[in-house]
Design a protein around this motif. Structure first.
Motif, PDB file in Angstrom:
ATOM      1  N   SER A 183       6.325   6.979  -1.237  1.00  0.00           N
ATOM      2  CA  SER A 183       5.718   8.288  -1.100  1.00  0.00           C
ATOM      3  C   SER A 183       5.466   8.910  -2.463  1.00  0.00           C
ATOM      4  O   SER A 183       6.289   8.839  -3.372  1.00  0.00           O
ATOM      5  CB  SER A 183       6.635   9.202  -0.270  1.00  0.00           C
ATOM      6  N   THR A 184       4.299   9.557  -2.605  1.00  0.00           N
ATOM      7  CA  THR A 184       3.966  10.183  -3.879  1.00  0.00           C
ATOM      8  C   THR A 184       4.766  11.454  -4.121  1.00  0.00           C
ATOM      9  O   THR A 184       4.735  12.005  -5.215  1.00  0.00           O
ATOM     10  CB  THR A 184       2.463  10.504  -3.914  1.00  0.00           C
ATOM     11  N   GLU A 185       5.490  11.935  -3.122  1.00  0.00           N
ATOM     12  CA  GLU A 185       6.282  13.155  -3.315  1.00  0.00           C
ATOM     13  C   GLU A 185       7.487  12.911  -4.200  1.00  0.00           C
ATOM     14  O   GLU A 185       8.053  13.840  -4.754  1.00  0.00           O
ATOM     15  CB  GLU A 185       6.747  13.686  -1.960  1.00  0.00           C
ATOM     16  N   PHE A 186       7.916  11.673  -4.331  1.00  0.00           N
ATOM     17  CA  PHE A 186       9.133  11.372  -5.067  1.00  0.00           C
ATOM     18  C   PHE A 186       8.851  10.296  -6.108  1.00  0.00           C
ATOM     19  O   PHE A 186       8.207   9.286  -5.806  1.00  0.00           O
ATOM     20  CB  PHE A 186      10.236  10.885  -4.120  1.00  0.00           C
ATOM     21  N   ALA A 187       9.292  10.534  -7.319  1.00  0.00           N
ATOM     22  CA  ALA A 187       9.134   9.529  -8.362  1.00  0.00           C
ATOM     23  C   ALA A 187      10.034   8.346  -8.055  1.00  0.00           C
ATOM     24  O   ALA A 187      11.082   8.498  -7.428  1.00  0.00           O
ATOM     25  CB  ALA A 187       9.503  10.139  -9.713  1.00  0.00           C
ATOM     26  N   PRO A 188       9.638   7.147  -8.473  1.00  0.00           N
ATOM     27  CA  PRO A 188      10.483   5.967  -8.235  1.00  0.00           C
ATOM     28  C   PRO A 188      11.876   6.151  -8.836  1.00  0.00           C
ATOM     29  O   PRO A 188      12.046   6.761  -9.898  1.00  0.00           O
ATOM     30  CB  PRO A 188       9.712   4.846  -8.935  1.00  0.00           C
ATOM     31  N   ARG A 198      14.896   5.237   1.856  1.00  0.00           N
ATOM     32  CA  ARG A 198      15.900   6.150   1.284  1.00  0.00           C
ATOM     33  C   ARG A 198      17.307   5.755   1.726  1.00  0.00           C
ATOM     34  O   ARG A 198      18.267   5.910   0.970  1.00  0.00           O
ATOM     35  CB  ARG A 198      15.588   7.583   1.703  1.00  0.00           C
ATOM     36  N   GLN A 199      17.426   5.277   2.962  1.00  0.00           N
ATOM     37  CA  GLN A 199      18.744   4.811   3.409  1.00  0.00           C
ATOM     38  C   GLN A 199      19.225   3.652   2.535  1.00  0.00           C
ATOM     39  O   GLN A 199      20.386   3.597   2.133  1.00  0.00           O
ATOM     40  CB  GLN A 199      18.672   4.373   4.876  1.00  0.00           C
ATOM     41  N   ILE A 200      18.324   2.710   2.259  1.00  0.00           N
ATOM     42  CA  ILE A 200      18.692   1.566   1.420  1.00  0.00           C
ATOM     43  C   ILE A 200      19.047   2.032   0.014  1.00  0.00           C
ATOM     44  O   ILE A 200      20.045   1.587  -0.576  1.00  0.00           O
ATOM     45  CB  ILE A 200      17.545   0.533   1.392  1.00  0.00           C
ATOM     46  N   LEU A 201      18.243   2.915  -0.532  1.00  0.00           N
ATOM     47  CA  LEU A 201      18.509   3.398  -1.890  1.00  0.00           C
ATOM     48  C   LEU A 201      19.838   4.135  -1.953  1.00  0.00           C
ATOM     49  O   LEU A 201      20.607   3.976  -2.917  1.00  0.00           O
ATOM     50  CB  LEU A 201      17.366   4.310  -2.353  1.00  0.00           C
ATOM     51  N   THR A 202      20.115   4.936  -0.915  1.00  0.00           N
ATOM     52  CA  THR A 202      21.401   5.639  -0.890  1.00  0.00           C
ATOM     53  C   THR A 202      22.559   4.651  -0.897  1.00  0.00           C
ATOM     54  O   THR A 202      23.542   4.817  -1.626  1.00  0.00           O
ATOM     55  CB  THR A 202      21.479   6.533   0.356  1.00  0.00           C
ATOM     56  N   THR A 203      22.441   3.599  -0.080  1.00  0.00           N
ATOM     57  CA  THR A 203      23.498   2.586  -0.015  1.00  0.00           C
ATOM     58  C   THR A 203      23.670   1.896  -1.367  1.00  0.00           C
ATOM     59  O   THR A 203      24.790   1.707  -1.846  1.00  0.00           O
ATOM     60  CB  THR A 203      23.169   1.545   1.064  1.00  0.00           C
ATOM     61  N   GLN A 204      22.559   1.530  -1.988  1.00  0.00           N
ATOM     62  CA  GLN A 204      22.642   0.817  -3.261  1.00  0.00           C
ATOM     63  C   GLN A 204      23.221   1.699  -4.357  1.00  0.00           C
ATOM     64  O   GLN A 204      24.083   1.273  -5.122  1.00  0.00           O
ATOM     65  CB  GLN A 204      21.260   0.299  -3.666  1.00  0.00           C
ATOM     66  N   GLU A 217      13.805  -1.778  -7.223  1.00  0.00           N
ATOM     67  CA  GLU A 217      12.401  -1.597  -7.570  1.00  0.00           C
ATOM     68  C   GLU A 217      11.489  -2.220  -6.523  1.00  0.00           C
ATOM     69  O   GLU A 217      10.461  -1.643  -6.143  1.00  0.00           O
ATOM     70  CB  GLU A 217      12.133  -2.199  -8.953  1.00  0.00           C
ATOM     71  N   ALA A 218      11.863  -3.397  -6.031  1.00  0.00           N
ATOM     72  CA  ALA A 218      11.039  -4.083  -5.036  1.00  0.00           C
ATOM     73  C   ALA A 218      10.981  -3.307  -3.730  1.00  0.00           C
ATOM     74  O   ALA A 218       9.925  -3.215  -3.096  1.00  0.00           O
ATOM     75  CB  ALA A 218      11.572  -5.492  -4.807  1.00  0.00           C
ATOM     76  N   VAL A 219      12.120  -2.749  -3.298  1.00  0.00           N
ATOM     77  CA  VAL A 219      12.152  -1.979  -2.051  1.00  0.00           C
ATOM     78  C   VAL A 219      11.177  -0.811  -2.110  1.00  0.00           C
ATOM     79  O   VAL A 219      10.533  -0.465  -1.108  1.00  0.00           O
ATOM     80  CB  VAL A 219      13.589  -1.481  -1.781  1.00  0.00           C
ATOM     81  N   GLN A 220      11.037  -0.219  -3.277  1.00  0.00           N
ATOM     82  CA  GLN A 220      10.172   0.956  -3.403  1.00  0.00           C
ATOM     83  C   GLN A 220       8.690   0.613  -3.447  1.00  0.00           C
ATOM     84  O   GLN A 220       7.842   1.501  -3.427  1.00  0.00           O
ATOM     85  CB  GLN A 220      10.590   1.748  -4.647  1.00  0.00           C
ATOM     86  N   LEU A 221       8.378  -0.676  -3.488  1.00  0.00           N
ATOM     87  CA  LEU A 221       6.981  -1.111  -3.521  1.00  0.00           C
ATOM     88  C   LEU A 221       6.496  -1.654  -2.185  1.00  0.00           C
ATOM     89  O   LEU A 221       5.316  -1.931  -2.016  1.00  0.00           O
ATOM     90  CB  LEU A 221       6.797  -2.186  -4.598  1.00  0.00           C
ATOM     91  N   VAL A 222       7.399  -1.821  -1.226  1.00  0.00           N
ATOM     92  CA  VAL A 222       7.028  -2.411   0.068  1.00  0.00           C
ATOM     93  C   VAL A 222       6.247  -1.402   0.904  1.00  0.00           C
ATOM     94  O   VAL A 222       6.639  -0.239   1.034  1.00  0.00           O
ATOM     95  CB  VAL A 222       8.283  -2.863   0.839  1.00  0.00           C
ATOM     96  N   GLY A 223       5.154  -1.863   1.486  1.00  0.00           N
ATOM     97  CA  GLY A 223       4.336  -1.009   2.342  1.00  0.00           C
ATOM     98  C   GLY A 223       4.499  -1.340   3.812  1.00  0.00           C
ATOM     99  O   GLY A 223       5.172  -2.300   4.200  1.00  0.00           O
ATOM    100  N   CYS A 224       3.828  -0.557   4.642  1.00  0.00           N
ATOM    101  CA  CYS A 224       3.955  -0.715   6.100  1.00  0.00           C
ATOM    102  C   CYS A 224       3.514  -2.095   6.568  1.00  0.00           C
ATOM    103  O   CYS A 224       4.154  -2.705   7.428  1.00  0.00           O
ATOM    104  CB  CYS A 224       3.128   0.352   6.811  1.00  0.00           C
TER     105      CYS A 224
END
Length: 846
Positions: free
Chosen positions: A2-7, A354-360, A392-399
Motif C-alpha cells: 500500500s502506498t499509504e505506508f513506506a516499506p 502487516r500480520q507477518i511483519l508484526t510477527t517478524q 522485503e519480499a513479503v512487501q512486494l507480493v501482489g494479489c
C-alpha cells in the motif's frame, strides 16, 4: 505494498561472524539495549539425521542427556552454575536441529557461556543417568499418545511424507527407542557434535571480542570428527489424494488438510505465507469468519505454512463437533476454491502482510528472539540476513501472486487429509470412559481447608493444586512484590531437599511443578501421570508446608525479581499501565506493582517471608484441588493425611471492603519516554467479581478485543492509526477496571484518542450492535468451552472460583447467564461505568 505506508526494513545483521580453524562458527551481535544475553549452541543434527537409528529419537534423547554431566560438572552443578548467575537453561530438538540455550543477565555471560560450551563440546553422558532419563522419555512418549493434537500432527506427517525421514516423530518410536544403549548415544554424540557441525549464536550486552576469545579457549581445541554424510531422500511430488483416519478418545472431531509446498528458500514462500494469513490467521480471516462465525460449523479453524529446508506443507486445521465435521470440511474447501478462482483483495493482502511483519519484527524485541532468528537463518542458508530479505519480499507480493500460488499448490487432487474420529457413542463402555465427569466432590477438613476432587479417566494424568488468598491484597507499599517472591520460593528448597533435588523428584517421573501469583491469590500446582498421584500430593504438601526459605536462594530470587522490574520499566505498555492503576487505586493494594519496587524488594528479608507464609498458607484461607485419573476416596485419604493435621487453620485474609478507594481520580496523565512507540490507555474503575454487571462488562471487553472488533476495524484497519488496539479487564475481590488501549506513533496519538473516545461514547449511547453483541457472546462461550476442555484448566478455574467465593461450579452457571444477557443490559452497564467522571486517560509518548 500500500502506498499509504513506506516499506519497512528489518534490521541487517551488524554483528561478527568468525570461523575457528576446526570449523566451528561463531555469530555475535552486541546489543546494549538491556543488561541481558542469550547464548545459543546449534547442532546441525535433528531427528532426520539419525541414519541407522532413524526413528529411534536419538537426537532428542541426547539433548536430555547432555545436561546430565559436562565439563566435570554433574547435572546439579550445571543447573546451579546457571542459576547462580540468574540465568535459565533449556534446549529443544526438531527435525533438522538441536538447540541449547541460556538466557541470563549479561554480568553472568562468561560463566554461562562456559557451561554452554561444555554441554555441547564436553558432555560425559553418564551411564548412571541413562536408565532414569530413558524412563522420563518413555513417559513423555506415553503422554504424547494421549494428546490429540500431537497424535494428529504425527498422523499428518507420516501420511503427507512418503519417503522423507520427517515422517518419523522427533521423539521416536517406542520400540526403536527401547533398543538404544548409552554407547549408541555416545557414538552419535561423537559423530554429529563435531565442531564443523556446530555453531554458536550470542546476542546481548556483551563484548564480541571477549565472547569469541572465550569460545575459542573452550572449543577451539576440539578436533573435527569423522562424520559420514547423511543423504536425505527427496520427497517425490504427490500425485493423488491421501487420507488417513484413526479413532481416538476425544469428544471433538479434529482434522488437518495439507498440500505439498516448496522449501523455505523458494521465491514463492512469501506469497504462500500471505495466503495462509488471509485464509486462517486471526478472527477476521476468511475461514474464521465463514466457517466458525457465519456458518457456525467449527469451534476452531486455522491455516499455516510449514517451510523447512526440505519440501514443506500448507495446512488447514479444523476442530468441530462430530455431526458437523463433514460440513465444516466442505466449507473450508469452498473457501480454498474461491481463492483459487477469484483471488484475494488488496485489503486482505495488506492485513496479512502487516500480520507477518508484526510477527517478524517481534523477534527483535528480546535477545532470545534475535538469537533464534539469526541461528535459524544461518542453519537454513548460512545467511544471517535471510529474515531481512524475506521481509522485503513479503512487501512486494501482489494479489495475483497469491492467487497463483493457490492455483499452483492447493490442487484438490493432491491433498492429504487426516482426522481423529471420536469413539462411537454406540459403544457405551468405551464412550463412558472417554467422557469427563463433572461431579466435583467438595470436602471440608477439620482445619477449614476446602478440598475439591474430580475424577477424569480420559487420560492417565493427575494434578494437585493449592491456592490461597493473598496476592496484592496481602501486601502494602513496603511489602509490594513479596507474594510473587514467596510463591517462587515455594518451588525451590524445602526442609527435606535442595531445589535441584525437589525439581528432580517430580521431573524424573515426567511431571512438573509451577507457582502462580495474581491480584487476589497465589498457589502451587504439581502434575504427573496416574501412577504418581501419591508423589504429586506429597510434593504439593512439601512445597506448601515445608519451604526452607534459604538465605542464598532468597537473595538470588530477589535479584531475578529486580531484573523483572527493570524489564517492565523498559516496556511502554507496562509503564503506562502502572500509572493507570496508581491513579485509579491510589494506596489501595490494586495500585501496587505485582513485582514490587526496587525499594520494597530490597527491604524484604527471610523473617518477613516466613511470617507471610505462616499467615497466608492456612486451612481457612485456601483450597486444594485434585483432578485427573484417580479414585476419589483414595485421593481424599491422601489429602487428609498430608494436610489435615499439619496445616494450621489460621483465618481468611483480606476481607472484602477492608481497603479505601480514592474518590477524586478522574483525569489525564501525560508521561514522557524516549521510545518511538506511543501508548494510549483509557481506563474506568468498575466492580468486584460478585457484581451483577460483570457479564455485561465482559461482553464489552470481548466485543472490543479481537480483530473483528469495532476498535480494530475503525482505528487500525480503516484509519491505519495504531499497531495494536483492544480492551482488557482486571476482575477481583475488590472493584476492578476496564481499559481500552492502543499502541501508535506519537504523531497519531491525539487522533487515536479522539477516535477511541468516540467509539466508547457510541457504546454508552447505543450499546453493542445486534451482530456485534451476538458475536461477542458466541466468542466468549466458545473460548470458555475450549479453555475448560483440559482437566488442568478446569482444576485451576474451579479452585480459584471456590477460593474467591463464587463457588467451584461458577463455570457451569456463567454460560447460561451470558446466553440470557440482553443488549440493553450491556448498554446500561456501559452508561453506569464508562463515565467521564470515572475515566482516567494515560498518554505515554516522546
Amino acid at each position: 505494498m500500500s502506498t499509504e505506508f513506506a516499506p519497512l526494513h528489518f534490521p541487517s545483521f551488524d554483528g561478527r561472524v568468525e570461523t575457528l580453524p576446526n570449523g566451528l562458527e561463531i555469530l555475535v551481535r552486541e546489543d546494549p539495549s538491556a543488561p541481558v544475553v542469550s547464548l545459543q549452541g546449534w547442532c546441525r543434527s535433528g531427528s532426520i539425521h539419525e541414519g541407522d537409528w532413524l526413528g529411534a529419537g536419538v537426537s532428542h534423547f541426547l539433548e536430555h542427556m547432555l545436561f546430565k554431566g559436562a565439563g566435570g560438572r554433574d547435572a546439579n552443578e550445571i543447573a546451579q552454575t546457571v542459576q547462580a548467575q540468574g540465568g535459565y537453561i533449556n534446549a529443544y530438538t526438531s527435525f533438522d536441529r538441536t538447540v541449547y540455550w541460556i538466557d541470563a543477565p549479561s554480568g553472568g555471560a562468561m560463566d554461562c557461556l562456559d557451561v554452554l560450551c561444555d554441554v555441547i563440546g564436553d558432555a560425559s553422558i553418564p551411564e548412571d543417568e541413562f536408565e532414569n532419563e530413558s524412563e522420563v522419555i518413555r513417559r513423555e512418549i506415553a503422554m504424547g499418545e494421549d494428546n490429540p493434537d500431537k497424535v494428529l500432527g504425527k498422523l499428518l506427517f507420516r501420511t503427507a511424507y512418503a519417503v522423507h525421514p520427517c515422517r518419523h516423530p522427533v521423539i521416536g518410536h517406542l520400540d526403536l527407542f527401547n533398543q538404544l544403549r548409552r554407547d549408541d548415544l555416545y557414538a552419535y554424540y561423537r559423530a554429529r557434535y563435531s565442531p564443523d557441525n556446530l555453531f554458536l549464536v550470542v546476542v546481548g550486552d556483551v563484548d564480541a571480542d571477549e565472547i569469541i576469545a572465550k569460545i575459542g579457549d573452550k572449543l577451539g581445541g576440539l578436533a573435527r570428527r569423522r562424520r559420514p554424510p547423511v543423504i536425505l531422500p527427496v520427497e517425490p511430488p504427490q500425485r493423488g489424494p491421501r487420507r488417513e483416519e484413526i479413532v481416538f478418545s476425544t469428544e471433538l472431531h479434529r482434522e488437518s488438510l495439507a498440500w505439498q509446498i516448496p522449501d523455505a528458500l523458494d521465491p514463492d514462500v512469501p506469497a504462500i505465507d500471505l495466503l495462509a494469513g488471509i485464509l486462517g490467521n486471526g478472527r477476521s480471516s476468511r475461514l474464521y469468519q465463514a466457517v466458525r462465525e457465519r456458518q457456525q460449523l467449527a469451534h476452531s479453524v486455522a491455516a499455516w505454512a510449514y517451510t523447512p529446508a526440505f519440501t514443506g506443507q500448507f495446512g488447514l486445521s479444523i476442530g468441530a463437533e462430530p455431526d458437523k465435521a463433514g460440513a465444516a470440511r466442505e466449507a473450508v474447501l469452498r473457501e480454498v476454491a474461491r481463492i483459487r478462482e477469484e483471488g484475494v483483495s488488496e485489503r486482505e493482502i495488506e492485513k496479512a502482510r502487516r500480520q507477518i511483519l508484526t510477527t517478524q519484527f517481534s523477534t527483535f524485541t528480546d535477545m532470545r528472539g534475535q538469537a533464534s532468528e539469526i541461528g535459524s537463518n544461518w542453519l537454513l542458508a548460512r545467511h544471517p540476513d535471510l529474515t531481512r530479505d524475506y521481509v522485503e519480499a513479503v512487501q512486494l507480493v501482489g494479489c495475483e501472486a497469491v492467487r497463483e500460488v493457490a492455483v499452483a499448490y492447493l490442487h484438490p487432487d493432491r491433498m492429504t487429509s487426516v482426522a481423529l474420529l471420536p469413539k462411537v457413542a454406540a459403544k457405551p463402555s468405551r464412550s463412558n470412559m472417554a467422557k469427563r465427569s463433572e461431579d466435583i466432590r467438595k470436602v471440608e477438613l477439620a482445619n477449614g481447608l476446602t478440598v475439591l476432587i474430580l475424577p477424569d479417566h480420559r487420560v492417565p494424568f493427575v494434578q494437585a493444586s493449592g491456592v490461597f488468598r493473598g496476592g496484592l491484597l496481602a501486601e502494602t507499599e513496603s511489602t509490594a512484590g513479596m507474594t510473587r517472591l514467596m510463591s517462587r520460593l515455594l518451588t525451590k528448597d524445602t526442609l527435606k531437599r535442595s531445589a535441584e533435588e525437589f525439581a528432580l523428584e517430580i521431573e524424573s517421573v515426567g511431571g512438573g511443578m509451577g507457582a502462580s501469583t495474581g491480584n487476589n491469590s497465589f498457589g502451587v500446582s504439581v502434575h504427573a501421570l496416574r501412577p504418581d498421584l501419591e508423589r504429586v500430593v506429597d510434593l504439593l504438601g512439601e512445597a506448601l508446608l515445608e519451604p526452607a526459605f534459604l538465605a542464598e536462594t532468597i537473595e538470588r530470587e530477589k535479584t531475578f525479581q529486580l531484573s523483572l522490574i527493570k524489564a517492565e520499566d523498559d516496556r511502554p505498555f507496562s509503564v503506562a499501565m502502572k500509572a493507570l492503576r496508581k491513579r485509579l487505586y491510589g494506596t489501595h493494594p490494586y495500585g501496587l506493582e505485582a513485582s514490587g519496587t526496587v525499594g520494597s524488594i530490597g527491604a524484604l528479608d527471610r523473617g518477613g517471608l516466613v511470617a507471610m507464609h505462616r499467615k497466608l498458607v492456612a486451612g481457612s484461607n485456601g483450597v486444594i484441588g485434585v483432578f485427573g485419573d484417580l479414585d476419589p476416596a483414595r485421593a481424599e485419604a491422601m489429602i487428609r493425611s498430608r494436610f489435615e493435621h499439619s496445616l494450621e487453620a489460621g483465618s481468611p485474609v483480606s476481607p472484602v471492603g477492608a481497603f479505601d478507594l480514592p474518590t477524586d481520580y478522574a483525569g489525564t496523565i501525560e508521561l514522557a519516554h524516549e521510545k518511538e512507540q506511543a501508548v494510549l490507555l483509557i481506563g474506568f474503575r468498575t466492580v468486584d467479581l460478585t457484581h451483577p454487571d460483570n457479564p455485561a462488562l465482559e461482553m464489552i471487553d470481548e466485543a472490543c478485543s479481537d480483530m473483528a472488533s469495532r476498535l480494530f476495524i475503525r482505528i487500525r484497519e480503516e484509519l491505519g492509526l495504531a499497531y495494536s488496539v483492544g480492551a482488557s479487564r482486571l476482575v477481583g475481590l475488590e472493584p476492578g477496571f476496564l481499559v481500552f488501549y492502543a499502541s501508535t506513533a506519537p504523531e497519531k496519538l491525539d487522533l487515536v484518542q479522539q477516535e477511541m473516545l468516540a467509539e466508547i461514547e457510541l457504546i454508552v449511547r447505543d450499546g453493542l450492535e445486534p451482530e456485534e453483541f451476538e458475536r461477542a457472546k458466541s466468542s466468549w462461550l466458545g473460548r470458555e468451552a475450549i479453555h475448560l476442555q483440559s482437566v488442568r484448566e478446569l482444576a485451576s478455574t474451579a479452585t480459584v472460583d471456590e477460593l474467591v467465593g463464587l463457588g467451584w461450579d461458577h463455570y457451569r452457571k456463567t454460560p447460561e447467564t451470558v446466553r440470557l444477557l440482553t443488549r440493553e443490559a450491556v448498554r446500561e452497564a456501559a452508561a453506569r461505568h464508562l463515565r467521564e467522571d470515572n475515566r482516567v486517560i494515560v498518554r505515554l509518548t516522546r
